[in-house]
Design a protein around this motif. Structure first.
Motif, PDB file in Angstrom:
ATOM      1  N   SER A 129      -1.579  -5.317   1.870  1.00 57.31           N
ATOM      2  CA  SER A 129      -2.905  -5.130   1.299  1.00 57.31           C
ATOM      3  C   SER A 129      -3.838  -6.299   1.579  1.00 57.31           C
ATOM      4  N   GLN A 130      -3.306  -7.438   2.030  1.00 57.38           N
ATOM      5  CA  GLN A 130      -4.169  -8.579   2.377  1.00 57.38           C
ATOM      6  C   GLN A 130      -4.804  -8.420   3.759  1.00 57.38           C
ATOM      7  N   VAL A 131      -4.389  -7.392   4.493  1.00 58.75           N
ATOM      8  CA  VAL A 131      -4.943  -7.151   5.838  1.00 58.75           C
ATOM      9  C   VAL A 131      -5.584  -5.759   5.813  1.00 58.75           C
ATOM     10  N   HIS A 132      -6.885  -5.710   5.545  1.00 60.07           N
ATOM     11  CA  HIS A 132      -7.559  -4.433   5.302  1.00 60.07           C
ATOM     12  C   HIS A 132      -7.560  -3.534   6.529  1.00 60.07           C
ATOM     13  N   GLU A 133      -7.295  -4.098   7.688  1.00 56.02           N
ATOM     14  CA  GLU A 133      -7.278  -3.293   8.914  1.00 56.02           C
ATOM     15  C   GLU A 133      -6.219  -2.194   8.883  1.00 56.02           C
ATOM     16  N   HIS A 134      -5.153  -2.390   8.097  1.00 58.31           N
ATOM     17  CA  HIS A 134      -4.130  -1.345   7.984  1.00 58.31           C
ATOM     18  C   HIS A 134      -4.737  -0.042   7.473  1.00 58.31           C
ATOM     19  N   ALA A 135      -5.486  -0.135   6.378  1.00 62.03           N
ATOM     20  CA  ALA A 135      -6.069   1.065   5.788  1.00 62.03           C
ATOM     21  C   ALA A 135      -7.138   1.667   6.698  1.00 62.03           C
TER      22      ALA A 135
ATOM     23  N   PHE B  26      -6.208   7.326  12.275  1.00 60.72           N
ATOM     24  CA  PHE B  26      -5.012   8.110  12.606  1.00 60.72           C
ATOM     25  C   PHE B  26      -4.918   9.386  11.776  1.00 60.72           C
ATOM     26  N   ASN B  27      -5.499   9.393  10.556  1.00 62.25           N
ATOM     27  CA  ASN B  27      -5.570  10.639   9.799  1.00 62.25           C
ATOM     28  C   ASN B  27      -6.357  11.692  10.565  1.00 62.25           C
TER      29      ASN B  27
ATOM     30  N   LEU C  49       1.080  10.130  -0.672  1.00 64.43           N
ATOM     31  CA  LEU C  49       2.489  10.376  -0.356  1.00 64.43           C
ATOM     32  C   LEU C  49       2.605  11.329   0.827  1.00 64.43           C
ATOM     33  N   TYR C  50       1.718  12.323   0.884  1.00 64.84           N
ATOM     34  CA  TYR C  50       1.730  13.272   1.993  1.00 64.84           C
ATOM     35  C   TYR C  50       1.324  12.601   3.301  1.00 64.84           C
ATOM     36  N   ALA C  51       0.310  11.734   3.237  1.00 65.51           N
ATOM     37  CA  ALA C  51      -0.275  11.164   4.451  1.00 65.51           C
ATOM     38  C   ALA C  51       0.319   9.814   4.838  1.00 65.51           C
ATOM     39  N   TYR C  52       1.284   9.289   4.054  1.00 63.73           N
ATOM     40  CA  TYR C  52       1.714   7.919   4.326  1.00 63.73           C
ATOM     41  C   TYR C  52       2.357   7.716   5.697  1.00 63.73           C
ATOM     42  N   PRO C  53       2.935   8.748   6.355  1.00 65.46           N
ATOM     43  CA  PRO C  53       3.413   8.490   7.718  1.00 65.46           C
ATOM     44  C   PRO C  53       2.300   8.069   8.679  1.00 65.46           C
ATOM     45  N   SER C  54       1.067   8.507   8.399  1.00 63.57           N
ATOM     46  CA  SER C  54      -0.068   8.076   9.221  1.00 63.57           C
ATOM     47  C   SER C  54      -0.367   6.599   8.995  1.00 63.57           C
ATOM     48  N   LEU C  55      -0.258   6.141   7.739  1.00 65.23           N
ATOM     49  CA  LEU C  55      -0.403   4.706   7.448  1.00 65.23           C
ATOM     50  C   LEU C  55       0.730   3.919   8.091  1.00 65.23           C
ATOM     51  N   MET C  56       1.933   4.482   8.091  1.00 69.46           N
ATOM     52  CA  MET C  56       3.057   3.791   8.727  1.00 69.46           C
ATOM     53  C   MET C  56       2.809   3.621  10.226  1.00 69.46           C
ATOM     54  N   ALA C  57       2.249   4.651  10.849  1.00 73.25           N
ATOM     55  CA  ALA C  57       1.903   4.537  12.273  1.00 73.25           C
ATOM     56  C   ALA C  57       0.849   3.454  12.481  1.00 73.25           C
ATOM     57  N   ALA C  58      -0.119   3.380  11.571  1.00 69.37           N
ATOM     58  CA  ALA C  58      -1.150   2.339  11.666  1.00 69.37           C
ATOM     59  C   ALA C  58      -0.545   0.951  11.491  1.00 69.37           C
TER      60      ALA C  58
ATOM     61  N   LEU D  60       0.832  -1.208   0.000  1.00 67.16           N
ATOM     62  CA  LEU D  60       0.000   0.000   0.000  1.00 67.16           C
ATOM     63  C   LEU D  60       0.863   1.254   0.000  1.00 67.16           C
ATOM     64  N   HIS D  61       2.011   1.202   0.650  1.00 67.46           N
ATOM     65  CA  HIS D  61       2.933   2.340   0.620  1.00 67.46           C
ATOM     66  C   HIS D  61       3.513   2.541  -0.775  1.00 67.46           C
ATOM     67  N   ALA D  62       3.718   1.447  -1.495  1.00 67.35           N
ATOM     68  CA  ALA D  62       4.332   1.549  -2.823  1.00 67.35           C
ATOM     69  C   ALA D  62       3.491   2.398  -3.770  1.00 67.35           C
ATOM     70  N   ILE D  63       2.138   2.341  -3.654  1.00 71.92           N
ATOM     71  CA  ILE D  63       1.291   3.025  -4.619  1.00 71.92           C
ATOM     72  C   ILE D  63       1.094   4.505  -4.305  1.00 71.92           C
ATOM     73  N   THR D  64       1.840   5.049  -3.329  1.00 77.74           N
ATOM     74  CA  THR D  64       1.829   6.504  -3.130  1.00 77.74           C
ATOM     75  C   THR D  64       2.417   7.207  -4.345  1.00 77.74           C
ATOM     76  N   VAL D  65       3.234   6.486  -5.117  1.00 76.78           N
ATOM     77  CA  VAL D  65       3.624   6.922  -6.466  1.00 76.78           C
ATOM     78  C   VAL D  65       3.181   5.817  -7.420  1.00 76.78           C
TER      79      VAL D  65
END
Length: 338
Positions: free
Chosen positions: A88-94, A100-101, A130-139, A49-54
């Motif tokens: 991406s197989q664990v939807h709870e991340h998103a 967290f956003n 790309l801007y918000a991905y640190p919030s996904l990283m925290a999740a 999921l982080h990869a598709i920020t670009v």
């Protein structure tokens, strides 16, 4: 708030954009392998999921996800001792990332140096992801109540943001639900540098293939790249202080130390006064000895993608067993009607 005891649990991941390099191995995967054991539960993830920020070519993304997984398995990540899956197989991340956003502040995101580095002068055209991905990283981390994250120095800021988000969530909802995650920064080569320019990090996207060691390089290629690595004319000094203004030399010494499970001081003590004609062949032999078996096993695994997919699917089920109750409790704390 009560004093909650959290299970010691490591979480970390690698983005599947480009192939694996020696930097990924020494800076991350080798350390992860060493952390498998009784001290921690270990959860490792291919963060697609982080990869598709670009933008990613879909076929390349699938292939890259399998290559990262193959590299982790070939290096010693044991799916019977660790949880290994793709994000991406664990939807709870998103889902937790959205919570967290709403906890993280825009000012916190504006301080994230990696967004500035990656977006550059075209920040207005960068994706919101790309801007918000640190919030996904925290999740990613807190979805497993991760207590420890092995990171390079350049990623420490993201762990600090994770702590800020956990602290604000706990404070706002008057709970002690998310742990204060600790970054684990250690080892002689946590930041492996470019073989052509010791001031730049080894990268999958560098201009020349000679800048990096790819984990799929064969023995001859590994040896050739180390023997042609840029150095200076001076021999190795008597002490580590003598490498202070010699970034290429220091990088090769650090790599030698990390591959041999030694320290830069011990390497200098052994090779003090040696010229590069002696040191670089020794480093090449060591690298081939350590890395060639990994590249061979990676190729074997990549020839059987169905086996990789099975391992990742099984890992995702184990991951969800941990993540789902934590997300459900988060929803309850926030007040979302279920």
């Amino acid at each position: 708030m009560t004093d909650t005891q959290f299970t010691p649990r490591v979480f970390s991941g690698i983005k599947p954009s480009g192939g694996l390099t020696l930097g990924n191995y020494l800076g991350a995967i080798k350390r992860w392998c060493d952390m498998q054991g009784p001290a921690f539960e270990t959860v490792f993830c291919v963060v697609d999921l982080h990869a598709i920020t670009v933008w990613q070519d879909p076929a390349d993304l699938r292939a890259g996800t399998r290559e990262i997984a193959a590299g982790m398995l070939a290096s010693g990540i044991d799916p019977t001792r660790s949880v290994l899956f793709n994000q991406s197989q664990v939807h709870e991340h998103a889902e937790l990332a959205w919570i967290f956003n709403c906890v993280a502040r825009v000012g916190w995101m504006n301080r994230m140096t990696q967004f500035k580095d990656k977006a550059g002068s075209n920040a207005e055209k960068a994706s919101l992801g790309l801007y918000a991905y640190p919030s996904l990283m925290a999740a990613d981390i807190l979805l497993y109540h991760g207590t420890h994250v092995p990171v390079g120095e350049d990623q420490k800021q993201h762990v600090e943001l994770t702590r800020d988000i956990a602290a604000k969530f706990n404070h706002d909802y008057k709970v002690d639900f998310f742990p204060m995650t600790e970054p684990v920064i250690e080892g002689p080569a946590t930041r492996v540098m470019n073989l052509r320019d010791g001031t730049k990090k080894m990268s999958k996207s560098g201009e020349s293939d000679m800048e990096r060691i790819n984990m799929l390089d064969d023995a001859d290629t590994i040896a050739k790249k180390f023997k042609k690595a840029r150095t200076d004319p001076a021999p190795l000094p008597e002490t580590l202080d003598g490498l202070k203004d010699r970034p290429e030399a220091r990088n090769l010494v650090d790599i030698f130390a990390a591959l041999s499970d030694s320290t830069p001081d011990k390497v200098i003590a052994e090779y003090s006064g040696a010229g590069w004609g002696q040191f670089k062949p020794a480093l090449a032999d060591l690298a081939v000895d350590k890395l060639a078996p990994i590249s061979t096993e990676m190729r074997r695994l990549l020839d059987d993608p169905a086996e990789i997919d099975r391992i990742l699917r099984d890992g995702a089920e184990k991951a969800r067993a941990i993540a789902a109750p934590i997300l459900a409790k988060t929803y309850e704390i926030v007040g979302l009607l279920r």
